[in-house]
Design a protein around this motif. Structure first.
Motif, PDB file in Angstrom:
ATOM      1  N   UNK A  52       0.840  -1.201   0.000  1.00 21.65           N
ATOM      2  CA  UNK A  52       0.000   0.000   0.000  1.00 21.65           C
ATOM      3  C   UNK A  52       0.872   1.247   0.000  1.00 21.65           C
ATOM      4  N   UNK A  53       1.895   1.274   0.836  1.00 25.71           N
ATOM      5  CA  UNK A  53       2.742   2.458   0.957  1.00 25.71           C
ATOM      6  C   UNK A  53       3.486   2.772  -0.333  1.00 25.71           C
ATOM      7  N   UNK A  54       3.835   1.760  -1.099  1.00 21.90           N
ATOM      8  CA  UNK A  54       4.669   1.959  -2.278  1.00 21.90           C
ATOM      9  C   UNK A  54       3.885   2.139  -3.563  1.00 21.90           C
ATOM     10  N   UNK A  55       2.568   2.185  -3.492  1.00 16.27           N
ATOM     11  CA  UNK A  55       1.783   2.541  -4.676  1.00 16.27           C
ATOM     12  C   UNK A  55       2.248   3.888  -5.225  1.00 16.27           C
ATOM     13  N   UNK A  56       2.333   4.017  -6.537  1.00 14.20           N
ATOM     14  CA  UNK A  56       2.684   5.317  -7.109  1.00 14.20           C
ATOM     15  C   UNK A  56       1.494   6.282  -7.061  1.00 14.20           C
ATOM     16  N   UNK A  57       0.302   5.730  -6.875  1.00 11.79           N
ATOM     17  CA  UNK A  57      -0.917   6.538  -6.823  1.00 11.79           C
ATOM     18  C   UNK A  57      -1.227   6.922  -5.375  1.00 11.79           C
ATOM     19  N   UNK A  58      -1.806   8.107  -5.149  1.00 14.15           N
ATOM     20  CA  UNK A  58      -2.086   8.533  -3.782  1.00 14.15           C
ATOM     21  C   UNK A  58      -3.146   7.674  -3.101  1.00 14.15           C
ATOM     22  N   UNK A  59      -3.022   7.559  -1.783  1.00 10.60           N
ATOM     23  CA  UNK A  59      -3.915   6.730  -0.990  1.00 10.60           C
ATOM     24  C   UNK A  59      -4.437   7.536   0.195  1.00 10.60           C
ATOM     25  N   UNK A  60      -5.695   7.296   0.540  1.00 10.14           N
ATOM     26  CA  UNK A  60      -6.348   7.996   1.644  1.00 10.14           C
ATOM     27  C   UNK A  60      -7.029   6.965   2.528  1.00 10.14           C
ATOM     28  N   UNK A  61      -6.823   7.057   3.832  1.00  4.28           N
ATOM     29  CA  UNK A  61      -7.545   6.220   4.782  1.00  4.28           C
ATOM     30  C   UNK A  61      -8.688   7.031   5.384  1.00  4.28           C
ATOM     31  N   UNK A  62      -9.903   6.501   5.309  1.00  2.00           N
ATOM     32  CA  UNK A  62     -11.049   7.074   6.008  1.00  2.00           C
ATOM     33  C   UNK A  62     -11.173   6.320   7.330  1.00  2.00           C
ATOM     34  N   UNK A  63     -10.912   7.018   8.424  1.00  2.00           N
ATOM     35  CA  UNK A  63     -10.873   6.371   9.736  1.00  2.00           C
ATOM     36  C   UNK A  63     -12.092   6.769  10.556  1.00  2.00           C
TER      37      UNK A  63
END
Length: 275
Positions: A97-108
């Protein structure tokens, strides 16, 4: 999109992919099979040309995840060799997950504890609702937290707060998490999901070469490289000759909003720079 354990689902709505955790009887705790599935999720998102942002969330109003399923530790982590293999699987999931080139967002929403917090910290950004509670609890289990995962905590909140979180194993509320930089936004419970999706859609509208380059360069700074070098120059050169640059300048001169929707995600070489 791909085959996943029943507790996980991956859906796509326009440029936003959503990974949903749905194991309500265990507060969305991760079983080993769920951790093992995350690299495939990352590969699917990376290879989907229409996807520009990954949103990770718990089903409904949460929780996000209560962490690893400790109830299975007596079998899947029994003995030093099994414990080491289990940790390697979790680490591979977090890295994917961390190394994806695309941005990531966690909804907590609700609990975000232990491995759940590790997953949220693997994402680039975190949006929380007021019910969110964050904690990393190896001090309650007699475990030493993974070095790379520890670095993620330090990067997010600094050394002193990282020590507080890891030394105490206590939970932090949403406002404290916002104050120390663990999350970027906090919203009322009924507004958080839409706010996270709105942020994902906003980022998806921006120039792909810029977003991908910004993520790669920021991550490189975190890893200890701040100077411009040949690797960074490849990003600059790629942007100058990109369709995004042409569209951005044309739109600025014409006094209209730039439209990058038909421009694909940049292709990267094995070293993470533009091909």
């Amino acid at each position: 999109m791909i085959e996943l354990p029943a507790e996980l689902s991956l859906s796509v709505d326009g440029p936003v992919a959503t990974l949903t955790i749905d194991r309500p009887d265990k507060r969305n705790a991760f079983a080993l099979r769920m951790w093992a599935a995350l690299p495939a999720v990352a590969r699917a998102v990376e290879s989907a040309p229409e996807v520009r942002v990954l949103l990770v969330r718990g089903a409904g109003d949460g929780p996000f995840s209560a962490g690893a399923d400790i109830g299975e530790f007596g079998t899947v982590r029994r003995g030093e060799e099994a414990a080491s293999a289990y940790s390697a699987t979790v680490h591979a999931a977090e890295r994917a997950i961390a190394e994806l080139s695309k941005p990531t967002i966690a909804l907590v929403q609700g609990w975000c504890v232990g491995g759940g917090c590790e997953l949220a910290l693997a994402c680039d950004l975190r949006v929380a609702d007021e019910s969110a509670r964050f904690g990393i609890t190896p001090a309650k289990l007699g475990l030493v937290y993974n070095q790379v995962s520890t670095a993620q905590v330090v990067t997010a909140v600094g050394a002193a707060w990282a020590k507080y979180i890891l030394f105490t194993g206590e939970l932090l509320d949403a406002q404290t998490a916002l104050r120390i930089g663990l999350v970027q936004q906090v919203h009322p419970r009924e507004q958080a999901a839409e706010a996270a999706l709105a942020l994902a859609r906003l980022i998806a509208q921006r120039a792909p070469i810029t977003v991908a380059g910004a993520k790669a360069l920021v991550n490189r700074v975190v890893e200890g490289t701040a100077e411009a070098d040949q690797w960074a120059e490849r990003w600059y050169a790629a942007s100058y000759r990109s369709a995004e640059y042409t569209e951005g300048v044309t739109a600025f001169v014409a006094k209209r909003t730039a439209d990058f929707s038909e421009i694909g995600w940049p292709k990267l070489d094995a070293d993470g720079a533009p091909a």
